[in-house]
Scaffold this motif. Structure first.
Motif, PDB file in Angstrom:
ATOM      1  N   VAL A  74       0.804  -1.223   0.000  1.00 32.74           N
ATOM      2  CA  VAL A  74       0.000   0.000   0.000  1.00 32.74           C
ATOM      3  C   VAL A  74       0.836   1.271   0.000  1.00 32.74           C
ATOM      4  N   THR A  75       2.148   1.136  -0.057  1.00 34.61           N
ATOM      5  CA  THR A  75       3.019   2.318  -0.021  1.00 34.61           C
ATOM      6  C   THR A  75       3.605   2.626  -1.392  1.00 34.61           C
ATOM      7  N   ILE A  76       2.823   2.418  -2.427  1.00 32.07           N
ATOM      8  CA  ILE A  76       3.267   2.687  -3.789  1.00 32.07           C
ATOM      9  C   ILE A  76       2.170   3.432  -4.533  1.00 32.07           C
ATOM     10  N   GLU A  77       2.482   3.821  -5.764  1.00 32.23           N
ATOM     11  CA  GLU A  77       1.514   4.589  -6.553  1.00 32.23           C
ATOM     12  C   GLU A  77       0.399   3.729  -7.147  1.00 32.23           C
ATOM     13  N   LEU A  78       0.622   2.448  -7.380  1.00 32.22           N
ATOM     14  CA  LEU A  78      -0.406   1.553  -7.909  1.00 32.22           C
ATOM     15  C   LEU A  78      -1.279   1.094  -6.742  1.00 32.22           C
ATOM     16  N   THR A  79      -2.503   1.559  -6.714  1.00 32.39           N
ATOM     17  CA  THR A  79      -3.380   1.260  -5.583  1.00 32.39           C
ATOM     18  C   THR A  79      -4.370   0.170  -5.963  1.00 32.39           C
ATOM     19  N   PRO A  80      -4.322  -0.971  -5.268  1.00 33.47           N
ATOM     20  CA  PRO A  80      -5.279  -2.041  -5.571  1.00 33.47           C
ATOM     21  C   PRO A  80      -6.659  -1.741  -4.983  1.00 33.47           C
ATOM     22  N   ASN A  81      -7.681  -2.293  -5.621  1.00 30.63           N
ATOM     23  CA  ASN A  81      -9.032  -2.203  -5.076  1.00 30.63           C
ATOM     24  C   ASN A  81      -9.171  -3.107  -3.857  1.00 30.63           C
ATOM     25  N   GLN A  82      -8.469  -4.250  -3.901  1.00 30.24           N
ATOM     26  CA  GLN A  82      -8.487  -5.195  -2.783  1.00 30.24           C
ATOM     27  C   GLN A  82      -7.104  -5.795  -2.585  1.00 30.24           C
ATOM     28  N   LEU A  83      -6.774  -6.035  -1.327  1.00 29.05           N
ATOM     29  CA  LEU A  83      -5.583  -6.791  -0.951  1.00 29.05           C
ATOM     30  C   LEU A  83      -6.098  -8.059  -0.296  1.00 29.05           C
ATOM     31  N   ILE A  84      -5.854  -9.181  -0.916  1.00 27.49           N
ATOM     32  CA  ILE A  84      -6.371 -10.451  -0.417  1.00 27.49           C
ATOM     33  C   ILE A  84      -5.209 -11.330   0.018  1.00 27.49           C
TER      34      ILE A  84
END
Length: 132
Positions: free
Chosen positions: A76-86
């Motif tokens: 979560v500390t990057i520019e590519l933001t996921p909709n979900q982290l599974i």
């Protein structure tokens, strides 16, 4: 030494889970990248994309669970933001431990609505609410 059968890092169980989740996701219309390298130098076990949706999948098949929390923080500390982290875990002990660690993490507090800890087997077969 374990011979690599699949394209994922880790031991056989880790490789198997990533491979099976990937195969199911492809059947559901996702594109999939195994060991996707992020700009911070961290690799995500599996990144799935479909129609603007981005899912980061981590396979947690061995202790310690603290390393999985560090993985999530790096995710979560990057520019590519996921909709979900599974995070796909292998058993109830790991699931409870990881859920507790995530809930107590200050670094993940802002991302709790995006994080799901699920059983790898349920994610592989799409059982119940664990569909991708």
């Amino acid at each position: 030494m374990i011979k690599r059968i699949f394209e994922s890092k880790g031991g056989y169980l880790h490789q198997f889970c990533v491979y099976r989740i990937k195969e199911r996701a492809l059947r559901q219309g996702f594109t999939a990248d195994v060991e996707f390298m992020l700009s911070n130098g961290k690799a995500v076990d599996l990144v799935l994309r479909r129609e603007g949706e981005i899912l980061f999948i981590e396979a947690a098949t061995s202790e310690p669970m603290e390393k999985e929390v560090r993985n999530l923080v790096n995710n979560v500390t990057i520019e590519l933001t996921p909709n979900q982290l599974i995070v796909a875990v292998k058993d109830t002990k790991m699931k409870r431990s990881l859920e507790s660690l995530i809930a107590g993490s200050e670094e993940l507090k802002m991302h709790l609505t995006k994080i799901r800890v699920v059983y790898a087997g349920d994610l592989i077969v799409g059982k119940g609410k664990e569909a991708l």
